[in-house]
Enzyme design. Structure first.
Site, PDB file in Angstrom:
ATOM      1  N   LYS A   2       0.855  -1.181   0.000  1.00 61.57           N
ATOM      2  CA  LYS A   2       0.000   0.000   0.000  1.00 61.57           C
ATOM      3  C   LYS A   2       0.889   1.228   0.000  1.00 61.57           C
ATOM      4  CE  LYS A   2      -1.779   2.667   3.092  1.00 61.57           C
ATOM      5  NZ  LYS A   2      -1.814   3.987   2.397  1.00 61.57           N
ATOM      6  N   PRO A  46      -6.772   3.907   7.265  1.00 61.77           N
ATOM      7  CA  PRO A  46      -7.859   3.260   8.010  1.00 61.77           C
ATOM      8  C   PRO A  46      -8.629   2.219   7.206  1.00 61.77           C
ATOM      9  CG  PRO A  46      -7.863   5.644   8.352  1.00 61.77           C
ATOM     10  CD  PRO A  46      -6.905   5.377   7.243  1.00 61.77           C
ATOM     11  N   GLU A 105       9.721   0.676  11.023  1.00 63.08           N
ATOM     12  CA  GLU A 105      10.717   1.759  11.012  1.00 63.08           C
ATOM     13  C   GLU A 105       9.932   3.033  11.232  1.00 63.08           C
ATOM     14  OE1 GLU A 105      12.370   4.941  10.068  1.00 63.08           O
ATOM     15  OE2 GLU A 105      12.396   4.215   7.993  1.00 63.08           O
ATOM     16  N   CYS A 141      12.838  10.844   8.845  1.00 62.97           N
ATOM     17  CA  CYS A 141      12.622  10.262  10.175  1.00 62.97           C
ATOM     18  C   CYS A 141      13.861  10.340  11.055  1.00 62.97           C
ATOM     19  CB  CYS A 141      12.154   8.816  10.042  1.00 62.97           C
ATOM     20  SG  CYS A 141      13.251   7.792   9.043  1.00 62.97           S
ATOM     21  N   GLU A 166       8.536  15.021  17.263  1.00 67.88           N
ATOM     22  CA  GLU A 166       9.030  14.990  15.881  1.00 67.88           C
ATOM     23  C   GLU A 166       8.272  16.028  15.044  1.00 67.88           C
ATOM     24  OE1 GLU A 166      10.277  11.551  12.710  1.00 67.88           O
ATOM     25  OE2 GLU A 166       8.313  11.354  13.667  1.00 67.88           O
ATOM     26  N   ILE A 167       8.984  17.038  14.567  1.00 66.93           N
ATOM     27  CA  ILE A 167       8.365  18.113  13.797  1.00 66.93           C
ATOM     28  C   ILE A 167       8.189  17.703  12.340  1.00 66.93           C
ATOM     29  CG2 ILE A 167       8.614  20.511  13.021  1.00 66.93           C
ATOM     30  CD1 ILE A 167      10.267  21.018  15.587  1.00 66.93           C
TER      31      ILE A 167
END
Length: 539
Positions: free
Chosen positions: A230, A264, A306, A340, A437-438
């Protein structure tokens, strides 16, 4: 040689030449670059968007080797982050489409030729796909930049060549995966078989669509698995293009299936599917928890995650300040800060702190923001409106909490999702901008006094993905590399993403490793086979 070439494209270290740096990403090193520039200005201006040199070829789902509409017939728009305008309408897959894709993958694995091919034949198909990726490098890069907003020079000279390199790496592994012969306490012959796990579900993010595609598809196919992937709803286009190239290379139908859609619906259906034996996910820690829960509540499928990070970048007192500023700048602002493992907590020793802050501010002011298709642009737009607003919210939080805004702090231009490169000093550990985390172009600079202090503060985070250390002292480097609780530590460099280097996190940054030999373990089962030996000449 390949390792050195890739490192020069996507990394910054003290050995990277200024010629290479400027030719690829136009990253200046002049510590006086901010003179004559307004305190909160940013280089470049927005002009009429450049027309991307590529046409959108595929917008349907790829199931069982064919492009098909979603069962529901629904589509969703994928947007150009430079303008917010629609690029194309893409098929919106949901649970029914996941069922179709998993059924195709299941049949391809159980009945098709892929797992029954010799490993050498599988290797040749993956290598042919790498050749095709290389042949279509420029078109793929243009599609990636158009859908994502990252600089075209970054895509065409760095990421797409690296995509081909990853596929060659895993194509090379395909015929080198084998078990062991194990000695036993008795007259038995014992061997282990390393078998493909079956149908692997994979969910990739929007920040590096094709690199994350490579990190997951490469080892899965090398091990002989079938895949249902996906894609991120923000960036579905490039993966469809590349997946067609795999089929052109000879990949059998059903082995690689692509479903575009939303988390979702399509994502949850994939993570909870009873016929999927493994799920791999790259994205936020919050979503990673949901993936783990769905996997455990269904069939206890194997999970690789991850996830997020808040990586420290530690600049020691013996550092060359100009070099440290440049690498710290790259560690944070690369890919619009949407990385990340971004070095998002810049710890600077108190003896060089003020000089570092001034030069970091000047470097941010010089950073070129604009249309990512324009030569020399270092920073394009953020991915979408939601991320744009989230980042501006964090900037407001930093100002409200008392941090000093040194540069940026607002949108760039009047359309699209551009944000000025932002630098905060006087940041405290308990501030929101230092804890969360921005995922944007916001550098936070914190002052420290000694190693014991900075180790404790750097480790005081729920995340443990990466860290940077900048020092000339080998003893200091050795101390920090062992003390920091993270999956990757870059010393006097950052973001070195060679195909052979494992990547993954400690704590809430995930579990398992991607890339390198360790990634193969994610897609293999180990079977022990024991048989008696009579009249053995030796045991």
């Amino acid at each position: 040689m390949a390792s050195r070439r890739l490192s020069s494209l996507l990394t910054r270290s003290v050995s990277v030449s200024s010629t290479t740096a400027s030719s690829l990403f136009s990253l200046g090193r002049n510590s006086n670059c901010g003179r004559g520039i307004s305190r909160f200005s940013t280089a470049a201006t927005l002009e009429q968007p450049i027309t991307p040199p590529v046409q959108v070829k595929h917008t349907q789902l790829l199931i069982n080797g064919e492009f098909v509409d979603a069962v529901s017939g629904r589509t969703f728009p994928t947007l150009d982050p430079r303008t917010g305008e629609v690029i194309a309408h893409v098929a919106e897959g949901d649970a029914e489409d996941i069922n179709r894709a998993v059924a195709a993958a299941r049949k391809a694995f159980d009945e098709g030729p892929w797992p029954k091919m010799t490993a050498y034949e599988r290797s040749r198909i993956i290598l042919r796909a790498a050749d095709l990726i290389e042949k279509h490098n420029d078109e793929i890069a243009a599609l990636e930049t158009w859908d994502n907003g990252k600089p075209y020079e970054q895509s065409v000279k760095g990421e797409i060549p690296m995509l081909a390199r990853f596929m060659r790496y895993y194509g090379g592994w395909a015929d080198k995966i084998h078990g062991l012969t194990v000695p036993a306490d008795g007259p038995y012959h014992v061997q282990t078989l390393h078998e493909p796990i079956g149908v692997a579900g994979q969910i990739i993010p929007w920040n590096f669509p094709l690199l994350m595609y490579a990190w997951k598809v490469g080892p899965a196919l090398a091990c002989g698995n079938a895949v249902v992937m996906k894609t991120a709803e923000q960036t579905p286009l490039s993966a469809l293009y590349v997946s067609e190239l795999f089929h052109e290379a000879g990949l059998p139908p059903g082995v690689l299936n692509m479903v575009s859609g939303f988390g979702p619906t399509a994502g949850a259906a994939l993570a909870s599917h009873m016929d999927v034996e493994k799920i791999a996910f790259t994205g936020s820690t919050g979503t990673g928890k949901i993936i783990s829960e769905l996997a455990s509540k269904s069939n206890l499928k194997k999970v690789t995650l991850e996830l997020g990070g808040k990586s420290p970048f530690i600049v020691c007192e013996d550092a060359d300040v100009d070099q440290a500023v440049e690498i710290a700048h790259f560690a944070l602002f690369f890919n619009q800060g949407q990385c990340c493992c971004a070095g998002s907590r810049t710890f600077v020793h108190e003896s060089i702190h003020d000089e570092f802050v001034e030069k970091a501010r000047a470097r941010a002011l010089k950073r070129v923001v604009g249309d990512p298709f324009k030569a020399g642009v270092e920073q394009g737009p953020q991915i979408d409106q939601d991320q744009f607003e989230k980042i501006l919210g964090y900037i407001k939080s930093g100002i409200d909490s008392g941090a000093t805004l040194e540069a940026g702090g607002e949108r760039f231009g009047d359309r699209g999702y551009f944000i000025k490169p932002t630098v905060f000093s006087n940041v405290q550990d308990d501030m929101k901008i230092a804890r969360e985390e921005i995922f944007g172009p916001v550098q936070t600079i914190l002052k420290f006094k000694n190693l014991d202090e900075v180790i404790k503060r750097a480790n005081d985070s729920p995340y443990g993905l990466g860290a940077g250390v900048f020092t000339k002292n080998l003893g200091t480097a050795n101390t920090l590399m062992r003390a920091l609780r993270v999956g990757t530590i870059w010393i006097n460099c950052y973001d070195v993403f060679d195909a052979a280097i494992p990547f993954g996190g400690y704590k809430m940054s995930g579990n398992g490793r991607e890339k390198g030999i360790y990634s193969l373990q994610n897609y293999l089962q180990v079977k022990a086979v024991v048989s008696p030996v009579e009249n053995a000449a030796w045991l």
